[in-house]
Design a protein around this motif. Structure first.
Motif, PDB file in Angstrom:
ATOM      1  N   THR A   1       0.657  -1.204   0.052  1.00 20.19           N
ATOM      2  CA  THR A   1       0.010   0.075  -0.207  1.00 20.19           C
ATOM      3  C   THR A   1       0.794   1.218   0.077  1.00 20.19           C
ATOM      4  O   THR A   1       0.618   2.179  -0.791  1.00 20.19           O
ATOM      5  CB  THR A   1      -0.841   0.161   1.106  1.00 20.19           C
ATOM      6  OG1 THR A   1      -1.688  -1.139   1.257  1.00 20.19           O
ATOM      7  CG2 THR A   1      -1.714   1.129   1.301  1.00 20.19           C
ATOM      8  N   ARG A   2       1.662   1.294   0.769  1.00 18.80           N
ATOM      9  CA  ARG A   2       2.658   2.242   0.944  1.00 18.80           C
ATOM     10  C   ARG A   2       3.249   2.523  -0.536  1.00 18.80           C
ATOM     11  O   ARG A   2       3.556   3.842  -1.187  1.00 18.80           O
ATOM     12  CB  ARG A   2       3.761   1.975   1.827  1.00 18.80           C
ATOM     13  CG  ARG A   2       3.467   2.149   3.303  1.00 18.80           C
ATOM     14  CD  ARG A   2       4.772   2.375   4.274  1.00 18.80           C
ATOM     15  NE  ARG A   2       4.320   2.028   5.566  1.00 18.80           N
ATOM     16  CZ  ARG A   2       4.454   1.246   6.552  1.00 18.80           C
ATOM     17  NH1 ARG A   2       4.963  -0.167   5.797  1.00 18.80           N
ATOM     18  NH2 ARG A   2       4.168   1.025   7.694  1.00 18.80           N
ATOM     19  N   LEU A   3       3.784   1.535  -1.382  1.00 20.22           N
ATOM     20  CA  LEU A   3       4.392   1.624  -2.492  1.00 20.22           C
ATOM     21  C   LEU A   3       3.245   2.265  -3.672  1.00 20.22           C
ATOM     22  O   LEU A   3       3.602   3.125  -4.236  1.00 20.22           O
ATOM     23  CB  LEU A   3       4.862   0.318  -3.058  1.00 20.22           C
ATOM     24  CG  LEU A   3       5.737   0.372  -4.323  1.00 20.22           C
ATOM     25  CD1 LEU A   3       7.125   1.020  -4.084  1.00 20.22           C
ATOM     26  CD2 LEU A   3       6.042  -1.139  -4.606  1.00 20.22           C
ATOM     27  N   ALA A   4       2.209   1.682  -3.352  1.00 24.13           N
ATOM     28  CA  ALA A   4       1.033   2.102  -4.351  1.00 24.13           C
ATOM     29  C   ALA A   4       0.682   3.398  -4.037  1.00 24.13           C
ATOM     30  O   ALA A   4       0.143   4.205  -4.992  1.00 24.13           O
ATOM     31  CB  ALA A   4       0.062   1.304  -4.273  1.00 24.13           C
ATOM     32  N   HIS A   5       0.804   3.991  -2.855  1.00 19.99           N
ATOM     33  CA  HIS A   5       0.133   5.212  -2.502  1.00 19.99           C
ATOM     34  C   HIS A   5       1.073   6.155  -1.544  1.00 19.99           C
ATOM     35  O   HIS A   5       0.763   6.207  -0.440  1.00 19.99           O
ATOM     36  CB  HIS A   5      -1.319   5.274  -1.644  1.00 19.99           C
ATOM     37  CG  HIS A   5      -2.388   4.381  -2.321  1.00 19.99           C
ATOM     38  ND1 HIS A   5      -2.859   4.910  -3.686  1.00 19.99           N
ATOM     39  CD2 HIS A   5      -2.465   3.045  -2.315  1.00 19.99           C
ATOM     40  CE1 HIS A   5      -3.629   4.002  -4.013  1.00 19.99           C
ATOM     41  NE2 HIS A   5      -3.259   2.745  -3.280  1.00 19.99           N
TER      42      HIS A   5
ATOM     43  N   LEU B   1      -9.952  -2.198   4.581  1.00 19.67           N
ATOM     44  CA  LEU B   1     -10.082  -1.281   5.502  1.00 19.67           C
ATOM     45  C   LEU B   1      -8.931  -0.126   5.432  1.00 19.67           C
ATOM     46  O   LEU B   1      -9.074   1.045   5.543  1.00 19.67           O
ATOM     47  CB  LEU B   1      -9.847  -1.932   6.915  1.00 19.67           C
ATOM     48  CG  LEU B   1     -10.895  -2.928   7.268  1.00 19.67           C
ATOM     49  CD1 LEU B   1     -10.475  -3.865   8.565  1.00 19.67           C
ATOM     50  CD2 LEU B   1     -12.071  -2.315   7.309  1.00 19.67           C
ATOM     51  N   LEU B   2      -7.759  -0.708   4.714  1.00 19.39           N
ATOM     52  CA  LEU B   2      -6.778   0.368   4.572  1.00 19.39           C
ATOM     53  C   LEU B   2      -7.183   1.252   3.597  1.00 19.39           C
ATOM     54  O   LEU B   2      -6.912   2.507   3.576  1.00 19.39           O
ATOM     55  CB  LEU B   2      -5.374  -0.325   3.798  1.00 19.39           C
ATOM     56  CG  LEU B   2      -4.709  -1.265   5.023  1.00 19.39           C
ATOM     57  CD1 LEU B   2      -3.628  -1.921   4.441  1.00 19.39           C
ATOM     58  CD2 LEU B   2      -4.218  -0.319   6.348  1.00 19.39           C
ATOM     59  N   SER B   3      -7.911   0.785   2.513  1.00 15.30           N
ATOM     60  CA  SER B   3      -8.196   1.583   1.401  1.00 15.30           C
ATOM     61  C   SER B   3      -9.528   2.738   1.917  1.00 15.30           C
ATOM     62  O   SER B   3      -9.573   3.769   1.331  1.00 15.30           O
ATOM     63  CB  SER B   3      -8.884   0.856   0.301  1.00 15.30           C
ATOM     64  OG  SER B   3      -9.564   1.551  -0.718  1.00 15.30           O
TER      65      SER B   3
ATOM     66  N   TYR C   1       1.598   5.533   6.764  1.00 13.87           N
ATOM     67  CA  TYR C   1       0.849   4.488   7.452  1.00 13.87           C
ATOM     68  C   TYR C   1       1.636   4.272   8.543  1.00 13.87           C
ATOM     69  O   TYR C   1       3.234   4.090   8.420  1.00 13.87           O
ATOM     70  CB  TYR C   1       0.684   3.257   6.555  1.00 13.87           C
ATOM     71  CG  TYR C   1      -0.201   3.425   5.344  1.00 13.87           C
ATOM     72  CD1 TYR C   1      -1.591   2.893   5.903  1.00 13.87           C
ATOM     73  CD2 TYR C   1      -0.014   3.781   4.294  1.00 13.87           C
ATOM     74  CE1 TYR C   1      -2.510   2.964   4.708  1.00 13.87           C
ATOM     75  CE2 TYR C   1      -0.898   4.051   3.119  1.00 13.87           C
ATOM     76  CZ  TYR C   1      -2.129   3.691   3.418  1.00 13.87           C
ATOM     77  OH  TYR C   1      -3.061   3.640   2.536  1.00 13.87           O
ATOM     78  N   GLN C   2       1.207   4.581   9.790  1.00 19.12           N
ATOM     79  CA  GLN C   2       2.225   4.015  10.819  1.00 19.12           C
ATOM     80  C   GLN C   2       1.701   2.725  11.383  1.00 19.12           C
ATOM     81  O   GLN C   2       0.347   2.349  11.710  1.00 19.12           O
ATOM     82  CB  GLN C   2       1.961   5.263  11.955  1.00 19.12           C
ATOM     83  CG  GLN C   2       2.515   6.379  11.632  1.00 19.12           C
ATOM     84  CD  GLN C   2       2.369   7.526  12.728  1.00 19.12           C
ATOM     85  OE1 GLN C   2       1.896   7.237  13.752  1.00 19.12           O
ATOM     86  NE2 GLN C   2       2.830   8.616  12.513  1.00 19.12           N
ATOM     87  N   ALA C   3       2.551   1.788  11.939  1.00 19.54           N
ATOM     88  CA  ALA C   3       2.232   0.522  12.114  1.00 19.54           C
ATOM     89  C   ALA C   3       2.640   0.109  13.500  1.00 19.54           C
ATOM     90  O   ALA C   3       3.780   0.562  13.951  1.00 19.54           O
ATOM     91  CB  ALA C   3       2.913  -0.588  11.026  1.00 19.54           C
ATOM     92  N   ASP C   4       1.946  -0.608  14.262  1.00 18.18           N
ATOM     93  CA  ASP C   4       2.183  -1.344  15.523  1.00 18.18           C
ATOM     94  C   ASP C   4       1.775  -2.676  15.315  1.00 18.18           C
ATOM     95  O   ASP C   4       0.802  -3.123  15.980  1.00 18.18           O
ATOM     96  CB  ASP C   4       1.605  -0.435  16.836  1.00 18.18           C
ATOM     97  CG  ASP C   4       1.818  -1.192  18.079  1.00 18.18           C
ATOM     98  OD1 ASP C   4       2.872  -2.075  18.037  1.00 18.18           O
ATOM     99  OD2 ASP C   4       1.118  -1.012  19.081  1.00 18.18           O
TER     100      ASP C   4
END
Length: 724
Positions: free
Chosen positions: A591-595, A624-626, A600-603
């Motif tokens: 997703t980061r690569l596409a947008h 959900l990400l979209s 996006y911050q992840a835990d």
């Protein structure tokens, strides 16, 4: 023209096997304590009882006009009113003749005017005393406020003014059997209170006569009937309204078996139906003057009016409660995406509304049970007809398909409402078996033996108490409950039609959007192919083709998934052991690569493994990400977390944004929600993502839910790491 006895209806061999067909309204006979005259519409004498000369003192001649007979002016005038003015209602007149005082009753039967003369053996002053007693009795009755008190006082007062040895009040049940609910008796007589008499004691044609002729006296069971004479070939005289009509020999034998020598019955008719009966028995012959009998009839009318009042009050109360339940249910049905979930929300209210012990809701091969085992509920649903009746009623085990009877257990009563035939939508109300101990007044079976009328089926010879335990029967739904059930069914039909119309509209919108959304990637692919044909650099065009075909694949996949869910097939699942931590990280990287414009911050907790369908779960997470990217505030990060909690995987996706409006929140997981089709922030979506995600999670034994924690919109996914 010769004279002869008019045709009689009762053949010698009549018995209980054919007494239900006995035409008791045309016996051609009268009781001997009175005489009868019948006149044609032209006023001429057409029929008379054979004892007219003996009692009235003149010999009747066929064809004599009524005004040429030696009758009192009051009788003649009432006959004129009956013939000329159509005054058919019975009218009582005191008259004298041949040294006797008579109670004369004049009435019509539609084709004849009939005058009946009963010999009165009571002095006028005694009759006045009877009248005072009757008036006082009626006044006492008017003060009663319950049906039980009314019936109790009625039998006491009827016995006081008539002198019968026993007076009982019957109340009829749904199967036409009758319970003795009140009794006044001579102390040395055996009590019948609480006993039940079978429906066969009052055949259908007798029940009809009890309804149209509400008072019946048999002054002496041992009487010898007097024939009714008339013109040869004349049809039998209809004596439905007659006070002297001779009774069926079967009924005479029945009363003789009880040791009764005289009887009187007064009907309690409610809304044109025989609701109850005041039955009077005497152990010796007894004549009750007509005026006293009419007072008893008034008592029965007071009772009937009270029953109507109580019943109307109860129906009004039930209607008010039912209207409230229907309003709340339909409001939920119109706003709730899941019909079964909406019904389950109101299960307790509906159980009370339908007076049910358990409920089952089913639609599109899905089922929820409230108060009954789901496996049995599924078998019950399987026994329902696919088409036909909108409302189905079963009140006993014998009403069910034979193969299912043994599995029912106590659930033998059913009221089924087919509220949405298009989707096999049923609401089932169930009732338990009502085991009942019945105190019959004698064994109700028909017995073959030799009676006064020969060797045949005969009325019961013994009225000793006979106790029976009744199994496999549930209390049937009465008329008021069926009425509210019909009203509920009508409202649910309308709600289903509104839902189908809304769904169809949304389908058309979705198809239009799908056509529009597929046009763009197809055009992009077509343009790229054209450019490639002219020797352009393939790398960039290849990426464009890949993105466009991926978007087409996603749109088509969502529509196919929706179609499977809508048809009740469910989503296909292939569950394996999946490292969920790595799956979420990989999807975030893609997703980061596409947008690249979205942070996006992840835990992500490491080492979270679970049994899941990796493709379906990736579908949920990507959706959900979209959604978070499309609906989140510009420049604010999307927060993603994954952890293991109490044996479950818990994933949360957060984005900055305003809370979802309550009316839209209720439709979040609806496949056809207007807000998705009209969204400005996600013009390429069709609103199917959350609907499919919810069903994927259900297939994993989990759930997806929305909440708002200012300033974040939060979607939480959880499902068990290991299936049950």
């Amino acid at each position: 023209m010769s004279e002869q006895p008019l045709p009689q209806s009762v053949p010698a061999p009549v018995g209980l096997d054919n007494c239900a067909d006995e035409p008791i309204h045309i016996p051609g006979l009268v009781q001997p304590h009175g005489a009868l005259l019948a006149f044609a519409p032209d006023g001429k004498l057409r029929a008379w009882s054979a004892n007219v000369a003996e009692l009235l003192g003149f010999a009747p001649v066929l064809g004599t006009p009524y005004d040429r007979l030696p009758l009192a002016p009051a009788v003649t005038e009432q006959l004129r009113a009956c013939l000329v003015e159509g005054a058919d209602s019975p009218t009582g007149i005191e008259t004298q003749g041949n040294g006797n005082t008579f109670d004369c009753v004049v009435h019509g039967n539609g084709t004849r005017a009939i005058a009946e003369f009963e010999v009165r053996h009571v002095a006028a002053d005694e009759l006045a005393a009877f009248a005072l007693k009757a008036h006082a009795a009626i006044e006492r009755l008017r003060r009663q406020r319950s049906i039980e008190a009314l019936l109790h006082h009625a039998v006491e007062q009827v016995r006081a003014i008539t002198g019968f040895d026993r007076v009982m009040a019957y109340r009829f049940r749904h199967d036409d059997s009758g319970d003795v609910v009140a009794e006044s008796r001579r102390e040395d007589l055996k009590p019948f209170l609480g006993m039940r008499y079978p429906a066969s004691d009052i055949p259908a044609q007798a029940r009809r006569l009890y309804t149209i002729n509400t008072l019946r006296l048999i002054a002496d069971i041992g009487y010898t009937p007097v024939p009714v004479l008339g013109a040869a070939g004349e049809p039998p005289l209809d004596m439905s309204h007659s006070v002297l009509r001779s009774v069926s020999p079967i009924h005479v034998e029945y009363l003789q078996n009880m040791g009764v020598a005289a009887s009187m019955s007064v009907s309690i008719v409610v809304n044109g139906k025989l609701w109850g009966l005041i039955a009077c028995h005497h152990m010796a012959p007894l004549r009750v003057p007509y005026s006293v009998r009419m007072a008893c009839d008034v008592i029965a009318q007071v009772l009937a009016a009270a029953v109507v009042s109580v019943d109307s009050h109860e129906r009004m109360r039930l209607a008010e409660q039912a209207a409230g339940v229907r309003t709340r249910l339909i409001e939920t049905l119109l706003h709730e995406d899941d019909v079964l979930a909406a019904l389950e929300q109101h299960a307790e209210e509906l159980a009370g509304y339908l007076a049910a012990d358990a409920l089952v809701f089913t639609q599109q091969n899905k089922l929820t049970a409230h108060g009954v085992d789901e496996e049995l509920a599924a078998a019950i649903v399987g026994s329902l007809p696919a088409q036909g009746e909108e409302m189905l009623h079963r009140s006993g085990r014998a009403d069910w398909p034979e193969g299912l009877r043994a599995r029912l257990g106590p659930w033998v009563g059913l009221l089924a409402l087919h509220f949405d035939p298009a989707t096999a939508g049923w609401l089932l109300a169930l009732r338990r078996e009502q085991v009942e101990t019945v105190r019959w007044a004698g064994k109700p079976d028909k017995l073959l033996k030799t009676g006064p009328l020969g060797h045949r089926l005969t009325p019961r010879g013994s009225f000793d108490e006979w106790v029976e335990s009744v199994h496999d029967k549930a209390e049937p739904w009465d008329e008021p409950r069926r009425l509210v059930a019909e009203q509920l069914l009508g409202e649910m039909h309308r709600a289903s039609m509104a839902r189908h119309a809304e769904t169809e509209k949304a389908r058309m919108q979705l198809l239009a959007m799908l056509g529009h959304d597929l046009r763009d990637p197809l055009q992009s692919i077509s343009m790229a192919a054209t450019v490639l044909q002219h020797g352009a650099e393939p790398h960039q065009l290849g990426q464009r083709i890949e993105r466009s075909s991926g978007r087409m694949q996603r749109l088509i996949s969502q529509v196919l998934d929706m179609s499977r869910l809508d048809s009740g097939l469910g989503l296909s699942m292939r569950k394996i052991d999946v490292e969920l931590s790595k799956m979420v990280e990989d999807l975030l990287d893609e997703t980061r690569l596409a947008h690249p414009g979205t942070v996006y911050q992840a835990d992500i907790a490491q080492g979270v493994h679970g049994c899941a369908d990796p493709d379906r779960m990736a579908q949920v997470i990507s959706n959900l990400l979209s959604n978070a990217r499309h609906h989140g505030a510009t420049g604010r990060p999307v927060l993603v977390s994954l952890k293991e909690e109490a044996g479950k995987a818990v994933l949360e996706v957060r984005n900055n944004g305003a809370p979802i409006a309550p009316e839209l929140e209720a439709q979040l997981f609806n496949p056809f929600k207007r807000m998705a089709l009209q969204s400005r922030t996600n013009r390429t979506g069709m609103g199917l993502g959350l609907y499919i995600a919810e069903n994927v999670l259900k297939g994993h034994g989990g759930m997806v839910a929305y909440r708002y924690e200012a300033p974040h919109v939060v979607f939480r996914v959880e499902f068990p790491l290991q299936p049950d």
